[in-house]
Motif scaffolding. Structure first.
Motif, PDB file in Angstrom:
ATOM      1  N   GLU A  44       1.184  -1.114   0.040  1.00 48.72           N
ATOM      2  CA  GLU A  44       0.281   0.018   0.296  1.00 48.72           C
ATOM      3  C   GLU A  44       1.050   0.804  -0.148  1.00 48.72           C
ATOM      4  O   GLU A  44       0.652   2.511  -0.980  1.00 48.72           O
ATOM      5  N   GLU A  45       1.631   1.137   0.905  1.00 48.33           N
ATOM      6  CA  GLU A  45       3.135   2.669   0.561  1.00 48.33           C
ATOM      7  C   GLU A  45       3.298   2.812  -0.634  1.00 48.33           C
ATOM      8  O   GLU A  45       3.270   3.534  -0.672  1.00 48.33           O
ATOM      9  N   ILE A  46       3.931   1.193  -1.060  1.00 45.11           N
ATOM     10  CA  ILE A  46       4.872   1.651  -2.862  1.00 45.11           C
ATOM     11  C   ILE A  46       3.986   2.371  -4.036  1.00 45.11           C
ATOM     12  O   ILE A  46       4.220   3.344  -3.909  1.00 45.11           O
ATOM     13  N   TRP A  47       2.085   2.315  -3.484  1.00 42.43           N
ATOM     14  CA  TRP A  47       1.618   3.080  -4.433  1.00 42.43           C
ATOM     15  C   TRP A  47       1.033   4.284  -3.634  1.00 42.43           C
ATOM     16  O   TRP A  47       0.989   5.105  -4.894  1.00 42.43           O
ATOM     17  N   ASP A  48       1.765   4.731  -2.897  1.00 45.40           N
ATOM     18  CA  ASP A  48       1.698   5.872  -2.203  1.00 45.40           C
ATOM     19  C   ASP A  48       2.668   6.189  -2.592  1.00 45.40           C
ATOM     20  O   ASP A  48       2.599   7.287  -3.246  1.00 45.40           O
ATOM     21  N   VAL A  49       3.426   6.080  -2.462  1.00 44.66           N
ATOM     22  CA  VAL A  49       5.045   6.503  -2.944  1.00 44.66           C
ATOM     23  C   VAL A  49       4.832   6.573  -4.388  1.00 44.66           C
ATOM     24  O   VAL A  49       5.569   7.934  -5.383  1.00 44.66           O
ATOM     25  N   LEU A  50       4.554   5.813  -5.379  1.00 47.28           N
ATOM     26  CA  LEU A  50       3.855   5.910  -6.515  1.00 47.28           C
ATOM     27  C   LEU A  50       3.345   7.153  -6.922  1.00 47.28           C
ATOM     28  O   LEU A  50       3.339   7.650  -7.904  1.00 47.28           O
ATOM     29  N   HIS A  51       2.327   7.319  -6.348  1.00 52.51           N
ATOM     30  CA  HIS A  51       0.685   8.663  -6.727  1.00 52.51           C
ATOM     31  C   HIS A  51       1.352   9.733  -6.402  1.00 52.51           C
ATOM     32  O   HIS A  51       1.861  10.383  -7.320  1.00 52.51           O
ATOM     33  N   SER A  52       2.436   9.161  -5.711  1.00 47.89           N
ATOM     34  CA  SER A  52       3.175  11.036  -5.162  1.00 47.89           C
ATOM     35  C   SER A  52       3.557  11.630  -6.225  1.00 47.89           C
ATOM     36  O   SER A  52       4.279  12.720  -6.904  1.00 47.89           O
ATOM     37  N   ALA A  53       4.910  10.490  -6.784  1.00 45.53           N
ATOM     38  CA  ALA A  53       5.506  11.063  -7.600  1.00 45.53           C
ATOM     39  C   ALA A  53       4.924  10.861  -8.941  1.00 45.53           C
ATOM     40  O   ALA A  53       5.223  11.513  -9.420  1.00 45.53           O
ATOM     41  N   GLY A  54       3.866  10.067  -9.026  1.00 47.57           N
ATOM     42  CA  GLY A  54       2.710  10.587 -10.499  1.00 47.57           C
ATOM     43  C   GLY A  54       2.845  11.792 -10.275  1.00 47.57           C
ATOM     44  O   GLY A  54       2.309  13.078 -11.231  1.00 47.57           O
ATOM     45  N   ARG A  55       1.852  12.844  -8.564  1.00 44.40           N
ATOM     46  CA  ARG A  55       1.324  13.798  -9.246  1.00 44.40           C
ATOM     47  C   ARG A  55       2.167  14.661  -9.040  1.00 44.40           C
ATOM     48  O   ARG A  55       3.037  15.859  -9.211  1.00 44.40           O
ATOM     49  N   LEU A  56       3.444  14.689  -8.568  1.00 48.93           N
ATOM     50  CA  LEU A  56       5.262  15.501  -9.069  1.00 48.93           C
ATOM     51  C   LEU A  56       5.347  15.797 -10.623  1.00 48.93           C
ATOM     52  O   LEU A  56       5.643  16.644 -10.954  1.00 48.93           O
ATOM     53  N   PHE A  57       5.533  14.281 -11.328  1.00 49.45           N
ATOM     54  CA  PHE A  57       5.282  14.706 -12.539  1.00 49.45           C
ATOM     55  C   PHE A  57       4.480  15.390 -13.296  1.00 49.45           C
ATOM     56  O   PHE A  57       4.770  15.911 -14.142  1.00 49.45           O
ATOM     57  N   TRP A  58       3.561  14.959 -12.714  1.00 55.33           N
ATOM     58  CA  TRP A  58       2.026  15.676 -13.396  1.00 55.33           C
ATOM     59  C   TRP A  58       2.520  17.097 -13.014  1.00 55.33           C
ATOM     60  O   TRP A  58       1.709  18.352 -14.316  1.00 55.33           O
ATOM     61  N   LYS A  59       2.689  17.722 -11.604  1.00 56.67           N
ATOM     62  CA  LYS A  59       3.297  19.541 -11.591  1.00 56.67           C
ATOM     63  C   LYS A  59       3.709  19.889 -12.799  1.00 56.67           C
ATOM     64  O   LYS A  59       3.589  20.550 -13.351  1.00 56.67           O
ATOM     65  N   VAL A  60       5.088  18.874 -13.076  1.00 54.93           N
ATOM     66  CA  VAL A  60       5.780  19.384 -13.786  1.00 54.93           C
ATOM     67  C   VAL A  60       5.392  19.466 -15.468  1.00 54.93           C
ATOM     68  O   VAL A  60       5.890  20.491 -15.930  1.00 54.93           O
ATOM     69  N   THR A  61       4.802  18.417 -15.714  1.00 57.86           N
ATOM     70  CA  THR A  61       5.234  17.766 -17.310  1.00 57.86           C
ATOM     71  C   THR A  61       3.477  18.021 -17.607  1.00 57.86           C
ATOM     72  O   THR A  61       3.473  18.262 -18.588  1.00 57.86           O
ATOM     73  N   GLY A  62       2.580  18.121 -16.965  1.00 60.20           N
ATOM     74  CA  GLY A  62       1.228  17.930 -17.375  1.00 60.20           C
ATOM     75  C   GLY A  62       0.281  16.753 -17.329  1.00 60.20           C
ATOM     76  O   GLY A  62      -0.800  16.839 -17.712  1.00 60.20           O
ATOM     77  N   ILE A  63       1.263  15.756 -17.083  1.00 59.36           N
ATOM     78  CA  ILE A  63       0.670  14.398 -17.731  1.00 59.36           C
ATOM     79  C   ILE A  63       0.195  13.526 -16.702  1.00 59.36           C
ATOM     80  O   ILE A  63       1.322  13.290 -15.277  1.00 59.36           O
ATOM     81  N   PRO A  64      -0.946  13.272 -16.435  1.00 61.14           N
ATOM     82  CA  PRO A  64      -1.302  12.776 -14.914  1.00 61.14           C
ATOM     83  C   PRO A  64      -0.775  10.783 -14.721  1.00 61.14           C
ATOM     84  O   PRO A  64      -1.420  10.802 -14.992  1.00 61.14           O
ATOM     85  N   LEU A  65       0.353  10.941 -14.579  1.00 59.93           N
ATOM     86  CA  LEU A  65       1.120   9.797 -13.985  1.00 59.93           C
ATOM     87  C   LEU A  65       0.381   9.302 -12.734  1.00 59.93           C
ATOM     88  O   LEU A  65       0.454   7.998 -12.309  1.00 59.93           O
ATOM     89  N   GLN A  66      -0.140   9.954 -11.721  1.00 59.80           N
ATOM     90  CA  GLN A  66      -0.763   8.845 -10.934  1.00 59.80           C
ATOM     91  C   GLN A  66      -1.517   8.843 -10.725  1.00 59.80           C
ATOM     92  O   GLN A  66      -1.984   7.609  -9.786  1.00 59.80           O
ATOM     93  N   LEU A  67      -2.605   8.937 -12.143  1.00 59.12           N
ATOM     94  CA  LEU A  67      -3.905   7.493 -12.591  1.00 59.12           C
ATOM     95  C   LEU A  67      -3.344   5.710 -12.190  1.00 59.12           C
ATOM     96  O   LEU A  67      -4.268   5.129 -12.669  1.00 59.12           O
ATOM     97  N   PHE A  68      -2.472   5.952 -12.553  1.00 56.88           N
ATOM     98  CA  PHE A  68      -1.415   4.575 -12.723  1.00 56.88           C
ATOM     99  C   PHE A  68      -1.132   4.066 -11.403  1.00 56.88           C
ATOM    100  O   PHE A  68      -0.492   2.181 -11.518  1.00 56.88           O
ATOM    101  N   ALA A  69      -1.101   4.617 -10.131  1.00 60.69           N
ATOM    102  CA  ALA A  69      -1.381   4.427  -9.241  1.00 60.69           C
ATOM    103  C   ALA A  69      -2.841   3.718  -8.252  1.00 60.69           C
ATOM    104  O   ALA A  69      -3.166   4.489  -7.812  1.00 60.69           O
TER     105      ALA A  69
END
Length: 106
Positions: A44-69
């Protein structure tokens, strides 16, 4: 699943209106999730880390990678559907526009 994703998108939108996402806030969220994973390593914590990393990536690029978590998306969507807030009661700071502190959803 489509309904949960809609709840997630709405919930994140509400949360982001109350807590404007900046690069700094997303970086802090990612660091916090990594610390939680180190303290309590589990899937569960790994998924939360991936979600947060995806949100950071989204903030920088506009690509919503957090949805993969997907497990974290599902968790936030379910919380929002049940309580009007994506945060768990344990982590709620009481600063959300829709925060319901009486919710028991974890």
């Amino acid at each position: 699943m489509k309904e949960i994703i809609q709840h997630y998108l709405t919930g994140m939108s509400v949360y982001d209106r109350c807590h404007q996402p900046s690069f700094q806030s997303q970086w802090f969220a990612l660091k916090s999730e990594v610390i939680e994973f180190i303290e309590k390593p589990c899937l569960e914590e790994i998924w939360d880390v991936l979600h947060s990393a995806g949100r950071l990536f989204w903030k920088v690029t506009g690509i919503p990678l957090q949805l993969f978590a997907v497990p974290t998306v599902y968790k936030h969507g379910r919380r929002f559907a049940e309580s009007g807030c994506i945060r768990s009661r344990r982590n709620c700071e009481g600063k959300c526009c829709n925060c319901d502190l009486t919710s028991e959803v974890e």
